[in-house]
Scaffold this active site. Structure first.
Site, PDB file in Angstrom:
ATOM      1  N   ILE A  70      19.887   1.729 -32.104  1.00 23.82           N
ATOM      2  CA  ILE A  70      21.173   2.376 -32.394  1.00 23.82           C
ATOM      3  C   ILE A  70      22.317   1.557 -31.805  1.00 23.82           C
ATOM      4  O   ILE A  70      23.321   1.283 -32.481  1.00 23.82           O
ATOM      5  CB  ILE A  70      21.189   3.811 -31.837  1.00 23.82           C
ATOM      6  CG1 ILE A  70      20.202   4.689 -32.609  1.00 23.82           C
ATOM      7  CG2 ILE A  70      22.601   4.406 -31.915  1.00 23.82           C
ATOM      8  CD1 ILE A  70      19.962   6.049 -31.980  1.00 23.82           C
ATOM      9  N   ASN A  73      22.963  -1.679 -33.776  1.00 24.29           N
ATOM     10  CA  ASN A  73      23.552  -1.499 -35.108  1.00 24.29           C
ATOM     11  C   ASN A  73      24.935  -0.868 -35.074  1.00 24.29           C
ATOM     12  O   ASN A  73      25.774  -1.182 -35.936  1.00 24.29           O
ATOM     13  CB  ASN A  73      22.613  -0.652 -35.973  1.00 24.29           C
ATOM     14  CG  ASN A  73      21.424  -1.447 -36.470  1.00 24.29           C
ATOM     15  OD1 ASN A  73      21.501  -2.149 -37.469  1.00 24.29           O
ATOM     16  ND2 ASN A  73      20.303  -1.364 -35.760  1.00 24.29           N
ATOM     17  N   GLU A  74      25.193   0.002 -34.121  1.00 22.51           N
ATOM     18  CA  GLU A  74      26.514   0.628 -34.036  1.00 22.51           C
ATOM     19  C   GLU A  74      27.545  -0.349 -33.495  1.00 22.51           C
ATOM     20  O   GLU A  74      28.691  -0.356 -33.940  1.00 22.51           O
ATOM     21  CB  GLU A  74      26.455   1.868 -33.136  1.00 22.51           C
ATOM     22  CG  GLU A  74      25.686   3.040 -33.726  1.00 22.51           C
ATOM     23  CD  GLU A  74      26.408   3.675 -34.902  1.00 22.51           C
ATOM     24  OE1 GLU A  74      27.650   3.518 -35.015  1.00 22.51           O
ATOM     25  OE2 GLU A  74      25.732   4.328 -35.709  1.00 22.51           O
ATOM     26  N   GLY A  75      27.124  -1.175 -32.533  1.00 22.93           N
ATOM     27  CA  GLY A  75      28.092  -2.052 -31.876  1.00 22.93           C
ATOM     28  C   GLY A  75      28.899  -1.279 -30.842  1.00 22.93           C
ATOM     29  O   GLY A  75      29.041  -0.050 -30.932  1.00 22.93           O
TER      30      GLY A  75
END
Length: 213
Positions: A70, A73-75
């Protein structure tokens, strides 16, 4: 006197490969010439990985592999940003995000872990069968990205509640499109994300470089 090497037992991990001498049918080590009690060699106990044992979803929590996926991918955004008319900060945190808010990386991780509790609860409400920790964690990641509503209507959930775990894993790969203007387009970032969730679901939580954004 005859000498043999117990390579078969050594290959099986039961004994080291040693030369053994036989005198009158009784095995002796060729150096110490003391009896070898091969029957007393213990069989190594194989402990199952707890993450691979299906358990009631009420006792499961999202694991670190899914949290890392998570985060990747979210950054990380330490200052607020707008998306779809709403404010976000950290790793996609929106519940308390405000325009003048600033946080540290530690704050962002704390907010993410707090947010994930709601998504864990969503998976617990919808899934009616035991899951492994990896399966549960992959689903929490999916719901964090796609929402409880999408998950509740998905073929993923239908397969899971029917006990069709392989089909559920493959169904994760169907959710790779996002609404861009008036059409839905497949996004490379979502393809990578679904691949990562599928790996975790199947008990392969290590992340390849190809799955990182």
């Amino acid at each position: 006197m005859k000498t043999r090497t117990f390579s078969t037992l050594a290959a099986a991990g039961l004994v080291c490969a040693v030369a053994v001498s036989f005198a009158n049918g009784v095995p002796y080590h060729k150096n110490q010439m003391s009896p070898i009690a091969l029957a007393d060699v213990p069989t190594p106990a194989v402990k199952p990985d707890p993450a691979l044992i299906p358990r009631d979803v009420s006792v499961l929590e999202v694991n670190e592999a899914a949290i890392e996926l998570i985060m990747t991918n979210e950054g990380l955004e330490l200052e607020p940003y707008q998306f779809g008319g709403a404010w976000y900060i950290g790793y996609g945190h929106g519940r308390t995000a405000k325009p003048d808010m600033k946080i540290t990386p530690e704050d962002a991780l704390t907010l993410l872990r707090e947010d994930l509790r709601d998504f864990e609860d969503a998976v617990r409400r919808l899934v009616k069968v035991p899951l492994t920790e990896n399966q549960f964690s992959a689903l929490v990641s999916f719901v964090y990205n796609c929402g409880e509503g999408t998950f509740s209507r998905s073929s993923i959930l239908r397969h899971i509640n029917n006990g069709e775990m392989e089909k559920a894993a493959d169904a994760l790969l169907l959710y790779t499109k996002a609404q861009i203007g008036e059409e839905k387009r497949e996004l490379r970032s979502l393809v990578k994300r679904r691949q990562g969730e599928r790996r975790i679901f199947l008990g392969q939580p290590q992340l390849d470089k190809t799955l990182r954004t």
